[in-house]
Design a protein around this motif. Structure first.
Motif, mmCIF file in Angstrom:
data_model
loop_
_atom_site.group_PDB
_atom_site.id
_atom_site.type_symbol
_atom_site.label_atom_id
_atom_site.label_comp_id
_atom_site.label_asym_id
_atom_site.label_seq_id
_atom_site.Cartn_x
_atom_site.Cartn_y
_atom_site.Cartn_z
ATOM 1 N N LEU A 1 -39.886 22.208 -30.197
ATOM 2 C CA LEU A 1 -38.564 22.812 -30.308
ATOM 3 C C LEU A 1 -38.723 24.304 -30.515
ATOM 4 C CD1 LEU A 1 -35.328 22.181 -31.287
ATOM 5 C CD2 LEU A 1 -36.690 20.573 -29.979
ATOM 6 N N PHE A 2 -37.983 25.119 -29.785
ATOM 7 C CA PHE A 2 -38.112 26.567 -29.929
ATOM 8 C C PHE A 2 -36.744 27.216 -29.936
ATOM 9 C CE2 PHE A 2 -38.324 25.718 -25.338
ATOM 10 C CZ PHE A 2 -37.258 26.478 -24.893
ATOM 11 N N THR A 3 -36.681 28.429 -30.450
ATOM 12 C CA THR A 3 -35.509 29.287 -30.304
ATOM 13 C C THR A 3 -35.974 30.727 -30.128
ATOM 14 O OG1 THR A 3 -34.187 27.861 -31.757
ATOM 15 C CG2 THR A 3 -33.312 30.032 -31.271
ATOM 16 N N SER A 4 -35.517 31.347 -29.053
ATOM 17 C CA SER A 4 -35.723 32.780 -28.833
ATOM 18 C C SER A 4 -34.381 33.491 -28.948
ATOM 19 C CB SER A 4 -36.300 33.041 -27.439
ATOM 20 O OG SER A 4 -37.618 32.571 -27.318
ATOM 21 N N PHE A 5 -34.406 34.674 -29.532
ATOM 22 C CA PHE A 5 -33.232 35.531 -29.578
ATOM 23 C C PHE A 5 -33.549 36.787 -28.768
ATOM 24 C CE2 PHE A 5 -33.231 33.037 -33.497
ATOM 25 C CZ PHE A 5 -31.938 32.522 -33.520
ATOM 26 N N PHE A 6 -32.607 37.233 -27.933
ATOM 27 C CA PHE A 6 -32.926 38.326 -27.025
ATOM 28 C C PHE A 6 -31.680 39.120 -26.656
ATOM 29 C CE2 PHE A 6 -31.968 34.534 -24.631
ATOM 30 C CZ PHE A 6 -31.156 34.970 -23.583
ATOM 31 N N ILE B 1 -37.334 38.003 -29.550
ATOM 32 C CA ILE B 1 -38.113 37.470 -30.665
ATOM 33 C C ILE B 1 -38.127 35.955 -30.534
ATOM 34 C CG2 ILE B 1 -36.122 37.413 -32.247
ATOM 35 C CD1 ILE B 1 -38.131 38.326 -34.441
ATOM 36 N N HIS B 2 -39.278 35.353 -30.837
ATOM 37 C CA HIS B 2 -39.470 33.935 -30.514
ATOM 38 C C HIS B 2 -40.105 33.186 -31.672
ATOM 39 C CE1 HIS B 2 -40.412 30.406 -28.018
ATOM 40 N NE2 HIS B 2 -41.596 30.419 -28.595
ATOM 41 N N GLY B 3 -39.649 31.948 -31.884
ATOM 42 C CA GLY B 3 -40.256 31.050 -32.857
ATOM 43 C C GLY B 3 -40.240 29.634 -32.307
ATOM 44 N N ILE B 4 -41.221 28.813 -32.710
ATOM 45 C CA ILE B 4 -41.325 27.455 -32.183
ATOM 46 C C ILE B 4 -41.790 26.492 -33.260
ATOM 47 C CG2 ILE B 4 -43.700 27.753 -31.384
ATOM 48 C CD1 ILE B 4 -42.964 25.987 -28.942
ATOM 49 N N PHE B 5 -41.248 25.276 -33.223
ATOM 50 C CA PHE B 5 -41.807 24.151 -33.973
ATOM 51 C C PHE B 5 -42.545 23.293 -32.969
ATOM 52 C CE2 PHE B 5 -41.014 19.581 -35.075
ATOM 53 C CZ PHE B 5 -42.049 19.478 -35.977
ATOM 54 N N GLU B 6 -43.867 23.344 -32.976
ATOM 55 C CA GLU B 6 -44.701 22.559 -32.072
ATOM 56 C C GLU B 6 -44.973 21.229 -32.752
ATOM 57 O OE1 GLU B 6 -45.830 21.626 -28.889
ATOM 58 O OE2 GLU B 6 -46.272 23.760 -28.706
ATOM 59 N N ARG C 1 -41.836 36.127 -34.135
ATOM 60 C CA ARG C 1 -42.451 37.406 -33.773
ATOM 61 C C ARG C 1 -41.895 37.863 -32.432
ATOM 62 N NH1 ARG C 1 -48.919 36.219 -34.427
ATOM 63 N NH2 ARG C 1 -48.684 34.282 -35.627
ATOM 64 N N ALA C 2 -41.932 39.169 -32.227
ATOM 65 C CA ALA C 2 -41.477 39.735 -30.961
ATOM 66 C C ALA C 2 -42.479 39.411 -29.859
ATOM 67 C CB ALA C 2 -41.318 41.241 -31.095
ATOM 68 N N ASN C 3 -41.957 39.126 -28.672
ATOM 69 C CA ASN C 3 -42.835 38.961 -27.507
ATOM 70 C C ASN C 3 -42.395 39.866 -26.353
ATOM 71 O OD1 ASN C 3 -40.588 36.968 -27.351
ATOM 72 N ND2 ASN C 3 -41.462 36.543 -25.330
ATOM 73 N N SER C 4 -41.459 40.763 -26.630
ATOM 74 C CA SER C 4 -41.083 41.813 -25.691
ATOM 75 C C SER C 4 -40.328 42.863 -26.497
ATOM 76 C CB SER C 4 -40.217 41.262 -24.555
ATOM 77 O OG SER C 4 -38.857 41.208 -24.931
ATOM 78 N N PRO C 5 -39.994 43.996 -25.894
ATOM 79 C CA PRO C 5 -39.256 45.012 -26.657
ATOM 80 C C PRO C 5 -37.905 44.525 -27.174
ATOM 81 C CG PRO C 5 -40.219 45.987 -24.690
ATOM 82 C CD PRO C 5 -40.413 44.511 -24.567
#
Length: 385
Positions: free
Chosen positions: A104-109, A92-97, A85-89
């Motif tokens: 483990l996470f990956t954000s694309f920006f 976009i962010h996703g995480i394996f907690e 999901r987006a967390n800024s304009p």
């Protein structure tokens, strides 16, 4: 007997962790990727894609709740999920907690890098006291009958050091990751293969509307690159081979470790995401048993604490974290705002399944607010299924 819906319990699922992977016998469940060579040439050249020309659509394609199966090294997991999901304009962010062992996470920006407006990825997390964050940049796009393909390579070492590739075709995502122990065992070899379908989009659409996503504006400034002295250097090397920041401690304290690593974009600098502290009352019935914390879109149990029979409810699982036996507190980080159904299940027979005899509780919900710090206590894990 409750329907046996497999849930992912292994903290070893670490796409881009530091160990090397032998992938000679790996089965590529992602299928063809438009002719991409899985063993790139020995090259550290990094040429970012200009998203003013092509590639900006990646952000829109990536958002959603992806549910499918995952292969890590040679192990298959029948259920895995990414909640992007987006967390800024323009991020976009996703995480394996993963639970006690780490996350483990990956954000694309969107950012400016090497003189181009491009998309980068921030990938990493904490595992057993090791904090690692690595930065990747989009360097390749293909668009053909197999769908649209995007590659992200290590922002310093290129595809030789590590890279990830993602292909979108209709409602399907194919996601491969390659690693080389930060250049120690180059070229990068296959570590993870995920194949999934977009289970739902409404959570992501709500987040996008809230933050005005997607926009072609920098989410963080990498126009000057990285601070050289903060980059991790492999023992024996004269300089860094990867755009990676590393720190180690006996504790999985992501906040302290972020500062120690020199990570240029720390957890406390990411907008909109929240924290959730879960406190658990350990009773004699579940003492010494492994507990799994589920956050889902739909309830997994009814008002009496029995698992629901609707299989689609289990496919709505967004996060799934295994706790060490006896652990009674857990902090979920980088959490998207919204409403969650919270379930904690004690795996009584230790079979890795939701099955007859497992002990859980009546469904509980919580609403997470942007940048909020939340707490939830669960003290009624007493219902045997």
């Amino acid at each position: 007997m409750i329907k046996k819906t497999t849930y992912f319990l292994s903290a070893l699922v670490v796409f881009f962790m530091l160990q090397n992977c032998n992938t000679d016998d790996i089965r590529n469940i992602a299928g063809p990727t438009g002719g991409t060579n899985p063993n790139p040439p020995l090259s550290t050249e990094v040429n970012p894609i200009d998203i003013n020309v092509d590639g900006f659509d990646f952000l829109d394609k990536m958002q959603g709740h992806w549910v499918g199966r995952n292969r890590v090294i040679a192990d298959d997991y029948d259920f895995f999920a990414f909640d992007y999901r987006a967390n800024s304009p323009s991020q976009i962010h996703g995480i394996f907690e993963g639970g006690s062992m780490g996350n483990l996470f990956t954000s694309f920006f969107v950012t400016d890098f090497k003189g181009k407006r491009t998309i980068m990825a921030r990938n990493g997390g904490v595992l057993s006291g090791i904090y690692r964050t690595s930065y990747f940049v989009m360097d390749k796009i293909e668009d053909n009958n197999n769908g649209k393909y995007f590659r992200f390579v290590d922002s310093r070492g290129g595809a030789n050091t590590m890279f990830m590739e993602l292909r979108f075709k209709q409602d399907s995502l194919y996601f491969n990751a390659y690693t080389s122990r930060l250049g120690v065992q180059a070229p990068a070899s296959r570590h993870m293969t995920f194949k999934g379908k977009k289970s739902n989009l409404d959570l992501a659409q709500t987040a996008a509307q809230e933050v005005g996503f997607p926009q072609n504006t920098p989410a963080w400034d990498f126009s000057e690159g990285f601070v050289e002295e903060n980059l991790y250097v492999n023992p024996g090397d004269a300089e860094a081979q990867s755009a990676t920041f590393l720190a180690q401690s006996a504790q999985n304290d992501v906040f302290d470790l972020a500062y120690e690593s020199g990570d240029p974009w720390r957890i406390d600098q990411h907008p909109y995401l929240a924290l959730l502290q879960i406190d658990i009352e350990i009773n004699p019935e579940i003492e010494g048993k492994s507990l799994t914390v589920f956050l889902s879109k739909a309830p997994l149990t009814d008002e009496y604490g029995y698992f629901v029979s609707d299989e689609s409810a289990f496919n709505s699982i967004l996060l799934f974290s295994e706790l060490t036996a006896g652990e009674s507190q857990f902090l979920i980080t980088y959490l998207h705002p919204g409403q969650y159904n919270v379930n904690i299940t004690a795996d009584i027979n230790e079979d890795g399944y939701i099955s007859e005899g497992d002990i859980t509780h009546a469904n509980q919900t919580i609403t997470i607010t942007p940048e909020g710090q939340h707490q939830l206590t669960i003290n009624n894990i007493t219902v045997e299924n």
